[in-house]
Write a protein that holds these residues in place. Structure first.
Motif, mmCIF file in Angstrom:
data_model
loop_
_atom_site.group_PDB
_atom_site.id
_atom_site.type_symbol
_atom_site.label_atom_id
_atom_site.label_comp_id
_atom_site.label_asym_id
_atom_site.label_seq_id
_atom_site.Cartn_x
_atom_site.Cartn_y
_atom_site.Cartn_z
ATOM 1 N N UNK A 40 33.830 25.368 70.526
ATOM 2 C CA UNK A 40 34.267 26.690 70.080
ATOM 3 C C UNK A 40 35.768 26.656 69.857
ATOM 4 N N UNK A 41 36.227 27.337 68.817
ATOM 5 C CA UNK A 41 37.624 27.313 68.408
ATOM 6 C C UNK A 41 38.213 28.715 68.497
ATOM 7 N N UNK A 42 39.509 28.793 68.852
ATOM 8 C CA UNK A 42 40.130 30.113 68.994
ATOM 9 C C UNK A 42 41.653 29.964 69.058
ATOM 10 N N UNK A 43 42.337 31.050 68.733
ATOM 11 C CA UNK A 43 43.789 31.085 68.907
ATOM 12 C C UNK A 43 44.118 31.145 70.399
ATOM 13 N N UNK A 44 44.988 30.247 70.837
ATOM 14 C CA UNK A 44 45.400 30.285 72.244
ATOM 15 C C UNK A 44 46.031 31.636 72.582
ATOM 16 N N UNK A 45 46.890 32.114 71.712
ATOM 17 C CA UNK A 45 47.469 33.453 71.844
ATOM 18 C C UNK A 45 47.026 34.260 70.636
ATOM 19 N N UNK A 46 46.182 35.233 70.891
ATOM 20 C CA UNK A 46 45.645 36.030 69.795
ATOM 21 C C UNK A 46 46.167 37.454 69.907
ATOM 22 N N UNK A 47 45.751 38.290 68.956
ATOM 23 C CA UNK A 47 46.215 39.666 68.944
ATOM 24 C C UNK A 47 47.645 39.747 68.439
ATOM 25 N N UNK A 48 48.390 40.750 68.894
ATOM 26 C CA UNK A 48 49.766 40.947 68.427
ATOM 27 C C UNK A 48 50.711 40.003 69.141
ATOM 28 N N UNK A 155 35.843 29.729 58.510
ATOM 29 C CA UNK A 155 35.256 28.525 57.930
ATOM 30 C C UNK A 155 35.287 27.357 58.908
ATOM 31 N N UNK A 156 34.905 27.640 60.168
ATOM 32 C CA UNK A 156 34.895 26.581 61.163
ATOM 33 C C UNK A 156 33.624 25.767 61.099
ATOM 34 N N UNK A 157 33.738 24.482 61.390
ATOM 35 C CA UNK A 157 32.547 23.632 61.449
ATOM 36 C C UNK A 157 31.706 23.967 62.670
ATOM 37 N N UNK A 158 32.329 24.646 63.651
ATOM 38 C CA UNK A 158 31.627 25.077 64.854
ATOM 39 C C UNK A 158 31.943 26.548 65.094
ATOM 40 N N UNK A 159 31.528 27.063 66.235
ATOM 41 C CA UNK A 159 31.692 28.485 66.522
ATOM 42 C C UNK A 159 33.163 28.855 66.639
#
Length: 452
Positions: A40-48, A155-159
């Motif tokens: 699973x992929x995500x921004x380490x720091x998300x939001x504002x 457009x991630x290859x995974x979640x």
């Protein structure tokens, strides 16, 4: 399967929210659930994401970090980033109660819009390069607008973690300013210690570490002293031009936030007393930098103090010794917990004073004292200094008050006089208390010294 896991993940978040879990519990729950995914992929720091940039003539940079997690952390993965268009940003605002507006895309760029994670990659960074000057103009022109760079993982290859797929880079663009570390009226004392010269150091400051070839000009500003004297009703003299040297070009070293202004004073060329050296920052070598208007000028008050006089208790006298406490000898013992106390238990018709009898006459002198260590109730708030050569006829030389001269009324507080000049010279110096902080005629000092 991936869609089902996303649904479960969202349900997990909803449960955490419903039951009022703390952020730590929430993160633990999410972290445990991430392991249910292969990747699973995500921004380490998300939001504002708040960021501050300075206008320096160069572009600014911001780092976005994308994390890879899951039960198969060593698997390869791909993901892309993109900027939300106006329609998408409007829809996000409506769904989330925000009021974001997009910074024009020509004002920034990504070093990469597609990230490939190898087996050993657990995170990847994206450098966002910003045209800070143009963004600064935009923010200054539209002060009420809530401008951001709206970034999405897609457009991630995974979640992709749907709760951490957005980053909104909110920029604050400032002008870099340079000013004196200590500005306005500041005091420095120089002792007559047998050395002809003394050095005084001041600093100019930057809000960030210097990475430029940066110099500032510092000039003597006589108009600043004239303005100060007129406003405050004083008559300070400027430090004579032939009595000092200073570096009028001030250079910031690489990696430093301060740069020194060094003043060397030739004490053999000045008399005892207080002089002012008024300095102003005049120019900066880099056009994007500005002088801090509130910190551009310093009025350096240089007091040249005569040598200390070794006082003994038999040189002190008073017309108002309190019988029950506080001898004169306590003024010279170096211990602020002991004190001299003038009469409070018996009536003394005249104003109370302490007098110094010198072994020989002096012409210029400075005195200092410290208030009682436990309280300032009996600290003088008006003092008269008078002198004599015969011990009978006294001439008033100075009057000091807590309003005009900031005589201290707090406990254990010290005060030093300016230089007092006696053309005829004097052997007797009398310090008379007019009134104390409580409105009474008695007074208390814990320590006393005299230089001349």
């Amino acid at each position: 399967i991936s869609l089902m896991r996303n649904k479960i993940f969202m349900t997990c978040l909803a449960v955490a929210s419903f039951f009022g879990m703390s952020s730590c519990d929430n993160e633990k729950l999410i972290g445990e659930f991430l392991d249910e995914y292969d990747v699973i992929l995500y921004f380490r720091n998300s939001g504002e994401l708040q960021s501050t940039f300075y206008i320096t003539g160069e572009d600014g940079q911001f780092q976005l970090i994308v994390n890879k997690a899951g039960s198969q952390k060593t698997a390869s993965a791909d993901v892309s980033i993109r900027t939300l268009d106006n329609v998408e940003l409007k829809a996000y605002n409506e769904s989330n109660g925000t009021n974001y507006e997009a910074i024009p895309e020509e004002y920034y760029s990504y070093d990469s819009e597609h990230l490939t994670f190898t087996a050993s990659d657990y995170y990847k960074s994206v450098t966002v390069t910003l045209k800070t000057e143009q963004i600064g103009d935009l923010l200054a022109t539209h002060k009420e607008a809530n401008y951001v760079i709206p970034v999405q993982l897609y457009n991630g290859s995974d979640s992709i973690n749907v709760e951490k797929q957005y980053a909104f880079i909110k920029t604050d663009v400032k002008t870099l300013t340079i000013g004196f570390e200590n500005s306005g009226f500041i005091d420095r004392s120089l002792a007559d210690d047998g050395n002809n010269t003394s050095e005084i150091g001041l600093n100019l400051t930057l809000p960030v570490e210097n990475v430029w070839d940066l110099q500032c000009g510092v000039v003597v500003d006589e108009s600043a002293l004239a303005e100060y004297n007129q406003f405050n009703g004083t008559n300070y003299e400027i430090l004579p031009a032939d009595s000092y040297s200073l570096n009028t070009t001030v250079s910031f070293e690489n990696g430093k936030t301060t740069a020194p202004v060094n003043i060397v004073v030739d004490k053999s060329r000045i008399n005892y007393g207080t002089y002012i050296l008024p300095l102003t920052i005049e120019q900066i070598s880099k056009a994007e930098f500005k002088v801090d208007e509130e910190r551009k000028t310093v009025l350096l008050a240089i007091s040249f103090i005569p040598p200390s006089i070794a006082l003994t208790a038999d040189m002190l006298s008073t017309n108002a010794q309190e019988p029950s406490e506080g001898s004169l000898a306590n003024l010279l013992d170096g211990n602020i917990s002991t004190y001299f106390h003038s009469a409070w238990s018996v009536e003394v018709p005249d104003e109370h004073y302490v007098q110094v009898t010198l072994k020989g006459p002096i012409h210029d002198f400075v005195f200092s004292y410290t208030t009682r260590s436990s309280n300032g109730n009996a600290a003088p708030i008006e003092l008269i200094v008078s002198v004599s050569n015969d011990g009978r006829t006294f001439k008033d030389m100075a009057r000091f008050t807590n309003v005009k001269d900031k005589l201290p009324t707090e406990a254990a507080s010290s005060w030093e006089s300016p230089t007092i000049k006696s053309k005829e010279g004097c052997k007797y110096i009398r310090f008379t208390n007019v009134t104390n902080a409580s409105g009474s005629k008695y007074f208390v000092w814990s320590e006393f010294s005299l230089s001349g």
